[in-house]
Design an enzyme around this catalytic site. Structure first.
Site, PDB file in Angstrom:
ATOM      1  N   ALA A  14       0.866  -1.185  -0.067  1.00  0.00           N
ATOM      2  CA  ALA A  14      -0.148   0.128  -0.079  1.00  0.00           C
ATOM      3  C   ALA A  14       0.739   1.376   0.151  1.00  0.00           C
ATOM      4  O   ALA A  14       1.932   1.178   0.245  1.00  0.00           O
ATOM      5  CB  ALA A  14      -0.908   0.120   1.385  1.00  0.00           C
ATOM      6  N   GLY A  28       0.259  -4.770   0.985  1.00  0.00           N
ATOM      7  CA  GLY A  28      -0.841  -4.926   0.262  1.00  0.00           C
ATOM      8  C   GLY A  28      -0.657  -5.859  -1.309  1.00  0.00           C
ATOM      9  O   GLY A  28      -1.517  -6.132  -1.691  1.00  0.00           O
ATOM     10  N   GLU A  35      -0.947  -9.186  -0.302  1.00  0.00           N
ATOM     11  CA  GLU A  35      -2.521  -9.438  -0.068  1.00  0.00           C
ATOM     12  C   GLU A  35      -3.136  -9.621  -1.493  1.00  0.00           C
ATOM     13  O   GLU A  35      -4.160 -10.161  -1.544  1.00  0.00           O
ATOM     14  CB  GLU A  35      -2.982  -8.358   0.680  1.00  0.00           C
ATOM     15  CG  GLU A  35      -2.407  -8.407   2.106  1.00  0.00           C
ATOM     16  CD  GLU A  35      -2.791  -7.241   3.211  1.00  0.00           C
ATOM     17  OE1 GLU A  35      -2.389  -6.262   2.887  1.00  0.00           O
ATOM     18  OE2 GLU A  35      -3.421  -7.479   4.043  1.00  0.00           O
ATOM     19  N   GLU A  93       4.308  -5.356   7.459  1.00  0.00           N
ATOM     20  CA  GLU A  93       3.430  -4.186   8.086  1.00  0.00           C
ATOM     21  C   GLU A  93       3.804  -3.967   9.549  1.00  0.00           C
ATOM     22  O   GLU A  93       3.878  -2.870   9.924  1.00  0.00           O
ATOM     23  CB  GLU A  93       2.088  -4.492   7.961  1.00  0.00           C
ATOM     24  CG  GLU A  93       1.615  -4.101   6.524  1.00  0.00           C
ATOM     25  CD  GLU A  93       1.448  -5.378   5.677  1.00  0.00           C
ATOM     26  OE1 GLU A  93       2.242  -6.300   6.169  1.00  0.00           O
ATOM     27  OE2 GLU A  93       0.759  -5.524   4.848  1.00  0.00           O
TER      28      GLU A  93
HETATM   29  N1  COA Z   1       4.605   2.968  -0.645  1.00  0.00           N
HETATM   30  C1  COA Z   1       5.012   4.114  -1.125  1.00  0.00           C
HETATM   31  N2  COA Z   1       6.087   4.447  -1.904  1.00  0.00           N
HETATM   32  C2  COA Z   1       6.872   3.309  -2.242  1.00  0.00           C
HETATM   33  C3  COA Z   1       6.791   2.013  -1.522  1.00  0.00           C
HETATM   34  C4  COA Z   1       5.360   1.840  -0.818  1.00  0.00           C
HETATM   35  N3  COA Z   1       5.104   0.784  -0.255  1.00  0.00           N
HETATM   36  N4  COA Z   1       7.398   1.029  -1.831  1.00  0.00           N
HETATM   37  C5  COA Z   1       8.127   1.632  -2.787  1.00  0.00           C
HETATM   38  N5  COA Z   1       8.197   2.846  -2.819  1.00  0.00           N
HETATM   39  C6  COA Z   1       8.748   4.040  -3.474  1.00  0.00           C
HETATM   40  C7  COA Z   1       9.904   4.650  -2.827  1.00  0.00           C
HETATM   41  O1  COA Z   1       9.478   5.429  -1.885  1.00  0.00           O
HETATM   42  C8  COA Z   1      10.636   5.071  -3.935  1.00  0.00           C
HETATM   43  O2  COA Z   1      10.173   6.354  -4.303  1.00  0.00           O
HETATM   44  P1  COA Z   1      11.267   7.517  -4.654  1.00  0.00           P
HETATM   45  O3  COA Z   1      11.872   7.206  -5.728  1.00  0.00           O
HETATM   46  O4  COA Z   1      10.169   8.736  -4.980  1.00  0.00           O
HETATM   47  O5  COA Z   1      12.027   7.849  -3.124  1.00  0.00           O
HETATM   48  C9  COA Z   1      10.349   4.022  -5.061  1.00  0.00           C
HETATM   49  O6  COA Z   1       9.227   3.404  -4.731  1.00  0.00           O
HETATM   50  C10 COA Z   1      11.584   2.878  -5.279  1.00  0.00           C
HETATM   51  O7  COA Z   1      11.815   2.539  -4.172  1.00  0.00           O
HETATM   52  P2  COA Z   1      13.038   2.288  -3.232  1.00  0.00           P
HETATM   53  O8  COA Z   1      12.799   2.054  -1.986  1.00  0.00           O
HETATM   54  O9  COA Z   1      13.973   3.480  -3.725  1.00  0.00           O
HETATM   55  O10 COA Z   1      13.498   0.955  -3.822  1.00  0.00           O
HETATM   56  P3  COA Z   1      14.674  -0.230  -3.369  1.00  0.00           P
HETATM   57  O11 COA Z   1      15.144  -1.055  -4.244  1.00  0.00           O
HETATM   58  O12 COA Z   1      15.731   0.498  -2.673  1.00  0.00           O
HETATM   59  O13 COA Z   1      13.711  -0.818  -1.974  1.00  0.00           O
HETATM   60  C11 COA Z   1      11.724  -2.187  -1.078  1.00  0.00           C
HETATM   61  C12 COA Z   1      12.870  -1.651  -2.507  1.00  0.00           C
HETATM   62  C13 COA Z   1      10.681  -2.851  -1.979  1.00  0.00           C
HETATM   63  C14 COA Z   1      12.610  -3.032  -0.447  1.00  0.00           C
HETATM   64  C15 COA Z   1      11.511  -0.621  -0.686  1.00  0.00           C
HETATM   65  O14 COA Z   1      10.890   0.113  -1.447  1.00  0.00           O
HETATM   66  C16 COA Z   1      10.494  -0.886   0.537  1.00  0.00           C
HETATM   67  O15 COA Z   1      10.998  -1.137   1.735  1.00  0.00           O
HETATM   68  N6  COA Z   1       9.106  -0.574   0.406  1.00  0.00           N
HETATM   69  C17 COA Z   1       7.974  -0.483   1.171  1.00  0.00           C
HETATM   70  C18 COA Z   1       7.437  -1.907   1.329  1.00  0.00           C
HETATM   71  C19 COA Z   1       6.586  -2.255   2.524  1.00  0.00           C
HETATM   72  O16 COA Z   1       6.787  -1.906   3.681  1.00  0.00           O
HETATM   73  N7  COA Z   1       5.532  -2.347   1.890  1.00  0.00           N
HETATM   74  C20 COA Z   1       4.070  -2.626   2.972  1.00  0.00           C
HETATM   75  C21 COA Z   1       3.409  -1.521   2.868  1.00  0.00           C
HETATM   76  S1  COA Z   1       2.064  -1.463   4.016  1.00  0.00           S
END
Ligand code: COA
Length: 259
Positions: A68, A114, A117, A137
């Site tokens: 999400a 999400g 999910e 989460e």
């Molecule tokens: N919500 C909002 N933005 C998200 C996102 C999320 N769940 N997951 C990734 N993004 C965005 C990042 O903020 C980034 O945006 P920016 O370039 O404007 O800063 C872009 O997507 C790329 O992500 P980034 O984190 O730079 O890539 P990465 O390869 O370094 O890491 C992940 C990848 C998936 C490990 C990391 O993005 C992450 O931990 N995301 C969240 C996962 C999460 O907790 N999901 C559950 C949400 S309830």
């Protein structure tokens, strides 16, 4: 269908509809606009007699859906949090789970929160070898709110759901296969083809029987429904469908059924 879509791509070829979540710069994170577009399109596909199977996937090579959109709920109150979850359940995740047409999730790269999910609400999951999935989460101070606590436990078992949700750990495709979270893992470049192959296999079968099978399998997880009784009645209801006549005639005439 005339919809102005910003966050998803919808392509229909023959009886197969492919929906691609298309926010690759945000790893296809599910913001509200994307959830609404997905809901509208899936409802439209449900009502479109041409569509028999749906494939959901993510744009780009890195992610199915990374969760999400965290930026949208970082300031939410209790009421807003509950409303977010409720809307997601009703308008998208339950809609997919209960759809009368099979939905296949083709998972490329990250499927987190999400995103996992969403894949769990689909009826069949095909993973690319680079899939990395989890429900992280609790690391954000919340819990899965789009059905993850229920569906992961149903699909992978309570112990594995506890392990994955409490540890917030990501698992790779091989472990997801071992856990039953996916039923196949293919090289990343073969993912689209593998999902289409699965869709074609499903589409050889009778649409009304597919829909009844989904309802019956789901009945085993529904409250206050005896799934065995539900199956008996639903089995009976197959016998006045044209598809039953065609399927059995085709077998007796030693030809392929034409549904
Ligand atoms: N919500 C909002 N933005 C998200 C996102 C999320 N769940 N997951 C990734 N993004 C965005 C990042 O903020 C980034 O945006 P920016 O370039 O404007 O800063 C872009 O997507 C790329 O992500 P980034 O984190 O730079 O890539 P990465 O390869 O370094 O890491 C992940 C990848 C998936 C490990 C990391 O993005 C992450 O931990 N995301 C969240 C996962 C999460 O907790 N999901 C559950 C949400 S309830």
């Amino acid at each position: 269908m005339h919809l102005s879509l910003k966050n998803i791509l919808v392509e229909t070829e023959g009886h197969l509809q492919t929906i691609t979540i298309n926010r690759p710069s945000k790893l296809n994170a599910l913001n509200q606009a994307t959830i609404e577009e997905l809901s509208t399109c899936i409802q439209a596909a449900e009502n479109d007699p041409k569509v028999k199977v749906i494939i959901m996937t993510g744009a780009g090579k890195k992610a199915f859906v990374a969760g999400a959109d965290i930026s949208e709920f970082s300031n939410f109150s209790i009421e807003q949090g509950k409303a977010l979850s409720q809307k997601g359940h009703h308008e998208l995740f339950n809609l997919i789970d209960k759809l009368s047409k099979p939905v296949i999730a083709a998972v490329n790269g990250f499927a987190l929160g999400g995103g996992l999910e969403l894949a769990l609400s689909a009826h069949v999951r095909v993973f690319a070898e680079n899939a990395l999935v989890g429900l992280p989460e609790t690391s954000l101070g919340i819990i899965p709110g789009y059905g993850g606590t229920q569906r992961l436990a149903q699909i992978a078992g309570k112990g594995r759901a506890m392990h994955m949700i409490l540890s917030a750990e990501m698992i790779d495709a091989a472990k997801a296969l071992d856990y039953g979270i996916t039923t196949s893992v293919v090289p990343q470049e073969d993912l689209a083809e593998a999902a289409i192959k699965m869709a074609n296999k499903i589409m050889r079968n009778a649409p009304s029987a597919l829909s009844k099978a989904i309802q019956c399998i789901n009945a085993s997880y529904a409250h206050k429904i005896d799934g065995f009784d539900y199956e008996i009645n639903t089995f009976g209801s197959c016998f006045n469908t044209p598809e039953f006549k065609e399927g059995t005639m085709a077998f007796l005439e030693k030809r392929k059924a034409n549904f």
